[in-house]
Design a protein around this motif. Structure first.
Motif, PDB file in Angstrom:
ATOM      1  N   CYS A 622       8.621  43.674  -1.900  1.00  0.00           N
ATOM      2  CA  CYS A 622      10.022  43.896  -2.279  1.00  0.00           C
ATOM      3  C   CYS A 622      10.904  44.087  -1.036  1.00  0.00           C
ATOM      4  O   CYS A 622      12.062  43.631  -1.013  1.00  0.00           O
ATOM      5  CB  CYS A 622      10.135  45.097  -3.203  1.00  0.00           C
ATOM      6  SG  CYS A 622       9.513  44.773  -4.877  1.00  0.00           S
ATOM      7  N   ARG A 623      10.407  44.756  -0.016  1.00  0.00           N
ATOM      8  CA  ARG A 623      11.205  44.911   1.221  1.00  0.00           C
ATOM      9  C   ARG A 623      11.484  43.545   1.846  1.00  0.00           C
ATOM     10  O   ARG A 623      12.590  43.265   2.316  1.00  0.00           O
ATOM     11  CB  ARG A 623      10.467  45.807   2.202  1.00  0.00           C
ATOM     12  CG  ARG A 623      10.428  47.270   1.798  1.00  0.00           C
ATOM     13  CD  ARG A 623       9.916  48.151   2.949  1.00  0.00           C
ATOM     14  NE  ARG A 623       9.828  49.539   2.518  1.00  0.00           N
ATOM     15  CZ  ARG A 623       8.728  50.106   2.034  1.00  0.00           C
ATOM     16  NH1 ARG A 623       7.612  49.385   1.925  1.00  0.00           N
ATOM     17  NH2 ARG A 623       8.731  51.364   1.669  1.00  0.00           N
ATOM     18  N   ARG A 624      10.462  42.677   1.845  1.00  0.00           N
ATOM     19  CA  ARG A 624      10.658  41.360   2.446  1.00  0.00           C
ATOM     20  C   ARG A 624      11.624  40.510   1.620  1.00  0.00           C
ATOM     21  O   ARG A 624      12.462  39.799   2.165  1.00  0.00           O
ATOM     22  CB  ARG A 624       9.309  40.652   2.589  1.00  0.00           C
ATOM     23  CG  ARG A 624       8.386  41.281   3.625  1.00  0.00           C
ATOM     24  CD  ARG A 624       7.226  40.369   3.970  1.00  0.00           C
ATOM     25  NE  ARG A 624       6.317  40.188   2.872  1.00  0.00           N
ATOM     26  CZ  ARG A 624       5.247  40.950   2.642  1.00  0.00           C
ATOM     27  NH1 ARG A 624       4.986  41.986   3.451  1.00  0.00           N
ATOM     28  NH2 ARG A 624       4.446  40.709   1.628  1.00  0.00           N
ATOM     29  N   VAL A 625      11.504  40.590   0.300  1.00  0.00           N
ATOM     30  CA  VAL A 625      12.400  39.820  -0.561  1.00  0.00           C
ATOM     31  C   VAL A 625      13.832  40.309  -0.408  1.00  0.00           C
ATOM     32  O   VAL A 625      14.780  39.512  -0.311  1.00  0.00           O
ATOM     33  CB  VAL A 625      11.953  39.911  -2.031  1.00  0.00           C
ATOM     34  CG1 VAL A 625      13.001  39.278  -2.952  1.00  0.00           C
ATOM     35  CG2 VAL A 625      10.601  39.233  -2.228  1.00  0.00           C
ATOM     36  N   ALA A 626      14.036  41.630  -0.383  1.00  0.00           N
ATOM     37  CA  ALA A 626      15.386  42.173  -0.273  1.00  0.00           C
ATOM     38  C   ALA A 626      16.061  41.755   1.027  1.00  0.00           C
ATOM     39  O   ALA A 626      17.280  41.586   1.078  1.00  0.00           O
ATOM     40  CB  ALA A 626      15.335  43.696  -0.379  1.00  0.00           C
ATOM     41  N   ALA A 627      15.281  41.569   2.077  1.00  0.00           N
ATOM     42  CA  ALA A 627      15.852  41.207   3.385  1.00  0.00           C
ATOM     43  C   ALA A 627      15.915  39.703   3.610  1.00  0.00           C
ATOM     44  O   ALA A 627      16.500  39.259   4.591  1.00  0.00           O
ATOM     45  CB  ALA A 627      15.024  41.857   4.493  1.00  0.00           C
TER      46      ALA A 627
END
Length: 777
Positions: A622-627
């Motif tokens: 989720c951190r990678r997708v959000a960024a």
């Protein structure tokens, strides 16, 4: 004739379910009085031929089944049906009458030769044979192979002429073709039986087999070495394996299944007509057809007058004379019916000129004619006919549960004793047993509604279905479990594989089937891992988890199959989440729903162990997708929302504001939808986020506001009414308008807001243009 028959076998090639061929077989056996009568049929049933002599009501069939292993990895089923007008059936009666030794000589249904065949007497010819018949139809100006067969053979010919015609026809049909590998294996088995019978040298031998096989058998039996003819050929057995099940049983059959026009391709169409032809002759069959069709049409309130009767009869007689038929054949009567009853042009071919189900657009009268020709006869087994253990097991279980057929059964699913009744009925429904119908009840095993109503009956086809279900197991539990595994392995066309798996597991929960085989668990993991659409995973994950965690009353809580499905779906969802790409507006709700399901599993995994669910991995994704700038705005919003809802990032609220500010106006609403769907409680209570969102809206000019408004309005639908009102109150306070009602922001407008904004923008643009021209200030 007798001297020749003793030197070589009399091989009678037939078309299955042909009355003409049945008469020929009976006449030849009665005339020759052979010592051996060999019939194309499952050789494994030879030890039980006496069962076929019981006083059954036809049609009946030998049902042969084969299940390769405990986990139902491979299952086969084949039927060998018999009607009163079947040449095989009449040959059996004639053989008993003259004291002949009777044998079935074909391979059993579990042989690889029948791997893709569900009807032993299917006369679907190879391409070359079909091409020959089609060419013959064109040369003789006849519509369809069935009409061709009637014209050539069903006209009550003299036996010698009929035999000569059949021999010539089947020789051209085979035309030296070696046949498929399956046919070669079958013919090798039949040839060994013929060679063995001839080697006995104790009397004439008559063989009754499908016409396609007859030319090949006439040559093959001679090639069998004499050393192989000393003893009767052994029936091959399937290789031994754990859980192997195979066998054969008699089952009731019915004309609808025999009818080639209903999609079964049994080799002979319109079974009712041919039974009339067998019992009444062609003239009597015509009268019976006319009487039954007219009664049916009048019952259905379709035109059928006395004048129509006269017209049909006159046309049929005229067509028969024109076609050189001594008496009207089936095709003559059908063409006469069409010419007399149908007054308008048809958009589809006449239904008797092709095989398969009647096509849409067919005249209603012709539809009823085809139903009459199919007939409604249903077979019944004689008392004492052996049946598989499943039949007795089902009867005993229903009796123990107090379920009486017929009746209406009402069940309280919260009562453990009644839950057992529900499970039994759901297992029968899983096996597709006729007469077991749930009229009311919840769709989801843990859904709302705790009452079920079942209408249970005992239709005539129910006994046949129970016997055929014996391939799945000897008890209701085992059979339903094997059927469930078969459903789970299926690949439904045009629908999500995980959706189908979830639906099957939901049915399994109703039926109390908690476990499946270990091999299937691996297959399910692989199948779910092939899901291509992220949005298809959300709803199944929620249903599967509810069953896994809260299915105690159903007996499925914590089951291995649910654990496997949840873990596989979770893993696949995380892989697809990072795939990037856009999300169509109509798919956004499902897309957000999958993130919600991931968030639910992450919460459960962090609170207590949940096998197959790695919470830290999900948060990292989720951190990678959000960024990611490549991810869709709705994905970035939902990923950030998941982080905020999981308390995994203390700066998630600030990041949410920054995310919205960084997006083009048309995409703000998509990201906001993901944020509110996953973290609405945290965000709506965060004053910084509310203030930043308000500031973002105020910075939009009219054109950008028009672009952003539709998606933003859709995003706020994720908020319940009360929370939407609280958010409106916070926004009013930011503008020192706390004294105003919240409905000033949440109430419905007479005109759609997007339309108002667009009209306002158009008005401003018009005023600016007028000012340029000096017309307006």
């Amino acid at each position: 004739m007798t001297r020749v028959a003793q030197r070589e076998p009399l091989i009678i090639g037939v078309r299955h379910f042909s009355p003409a061929c049945a008469r020929l077989a009976v006449q030849r056996i009665a005339e020759l009085r052979p010592r051996h009568v060999l019939i194309e049929g499952p050789a494994d049933f030879n030890a039980r031929l006496g069962e076929l002599a019981l006083p059954h009501r036809l049609p009946v069939a030998i049902y042969s089944y084969f299940s390769a292993a405990e986990d139902a990895l491979e299952r086969r089923a084949s039927w060998s049906p018999f009607a009163l007008h079947s040449p095989e059936w009449q040959a059996m009666q004639a053989a008993r009458a003259c004291g002949a030794q009777l044998r079935f000589i074909d391979l059993p249904a579990w042989h690889d030769a029948f791997a893709c065949i569900s009807n032993r007497y299917d006369d679907d010819a190879p391409d070359a044979a079909a091409a020959y018949e089609d060419a013959l139809c064109r040369a003789m100006a006849i519509d369809g192979r069935d009409a061709l067969w009637d014209h050539l053979f069903e006209g009550e010919l003299a036996f010698d002429e009929l035999s000569a015609r059949l021999d010539a026809h089947f020789a051209h049909l085979r035309a030296g073709d070696p046949g498929s590998p399956g046919n070669q294996a079958r013919e090798a088995m039949m040839a060994r039986h013929i060679a063995w019978a001839m080697h006995q040298d104790d009397g004439p031998v008559v063989v009754v087999c499908g016409g396609y096989h007859a030319p090949a058998l006439a040559a093959l039996w001679r090639a069998i070495p004499a050393a192989d003819c000393a003893s009767e050929p052994e029936t091959p057995l399937p290789p031994s394996a754990p859980g192997l099940r195979y066998g054969s049983y008699l089952v009731p059959y019915h004309f609808k299944r025999l009818d080639a026009y209903d999609g079964y391709a049994s080799g002979m169409s319109s079974p009712a007509w041919y039974e009339w032809a067998w019992t009444l002759g062609l003239a009597g069959a015509g009268k019976e057809l006319l009487r039954t069709v007219l009664a049916r049409l009048r019952e259905k309130k379709l035109p059928a007058s006395t004048a129509d009767v006269i017209a049909i009869h006159s046309r049929a007689m005229g067509l028969a004379r024109m076609r050189a038929h001594p008496a009207p054949l089936r095709s003559d009567w059908l063409d006469a019916l069409a010419g007399s009853l149908v007054s308008q042009a048809l958009d589809v071919p006449l239904p008797w000129t092709y095989r398969g189900r009647v096509r849409p657009g067919t005249d209603a009268a012709l539809v009823e004619v085809m139903a009459v020709l199919a007939g409604d006869a249903v077979g019944e087994l004689a008392p004492g006919t052996p049946q598989p253990p499943l039949v007795a097991a089902v009867e005993a279980e229903l009796a123990a549960l107090g379920i009486v057929l017929p009746s209406q059964v009402r069940i309280d699913l919260l009562d453990p004793a009644q839950r057992a009744r529900s499970r039994a009925l759901h297992r029968l429904a899983l096996l597709d047993i006729p007469g077991i119908v749930r009229s009311t009840g919840p769709n989801l095993a843990l859904g709302r509604g705790q009452q079920e109503t079942w209408d249970v009956r005992a239709p005539l086809e129910q006994r046949a279905a129970l016997i055929e279900a014996a391939t799945y197991g000897a008890t209701l539990h085992d059979a339903a479990r094997a059927r469930l595994e078969e459903i789970l392995r299926q690949r439904p066309a045009g629908s999500s594989r995980i959706g189908a798996i979830t639906g099957a597991l939901n049915r399994a929960a109703f039926a109390g089937l908690a476990d499946v085989s270990g091999r299937l668990l691996g297959e399910l993991h692989e199948a779910i891992g092939q899901e291509a659409h992220f949005g298809e995973l959300g709803s199944p994950m929620q249903v599967l988890f509810a069953l896994y965690r809260h299915g105690d009353a159903l007996g499925v809580s914590g089951s291995a199959v649910l654990q496997t499905a949840i873990g596989a779906a979770f893993d696949r969802a995380l892989w697809l989440a990072e795939a990037g790409g856009g999300v169509a507006p109509m798919e956004q709700d499902a897309h957000v729903g999958t993130y919600s399901a991931i968030a639910m599993l992450v919460r459960e995994a962090r609170a207590s162990a949940l096998p197959g669910v790695e919470a830290l991995r999900a948060l990292a994704v989720c951190r990678r997708v959000a960024a990611s700038m490549d991810a869709a705005p709705v994905s970035r919003g939902a990923a950030l929302g998941l982080l905020l809802a999981s308390d995994a990032d203390p700066d998630a609220g600030t990041l949410a504001s920054e995310l919205l500010a960084s997006l083009p106006p048309a995409m703000v609403g998509d990201a906001l939808a993901g944020l509110l769907a996953l973290a609405r409680q945290s965000l709506c209570q965060d004053a910084r986020f509310v203030k930043a969102l308000d500031a973002l809206v105020r910075t939009l000019d009219d054109a950008d506001f028009v672009l952003a408004l539709p998606a933003m309005r859709a995003a706020f639908t994720w908020l319940p009414t009360q929370e939407r009102g609280a958010l409106a109150g916070d926004v009013l306070k930011l503008h020192d308008a706390g004294h105003r009602s919240q409905r000033s922001l949440t109430g419905r407008l007479a005109t759609a807001p997007a339309l108002l904004a667009r009209h306002d923008a158009l008005e401003r643009a018009a005023i600016e243009r007028l000012a340029i021209w000096g017309i307006a200030p």
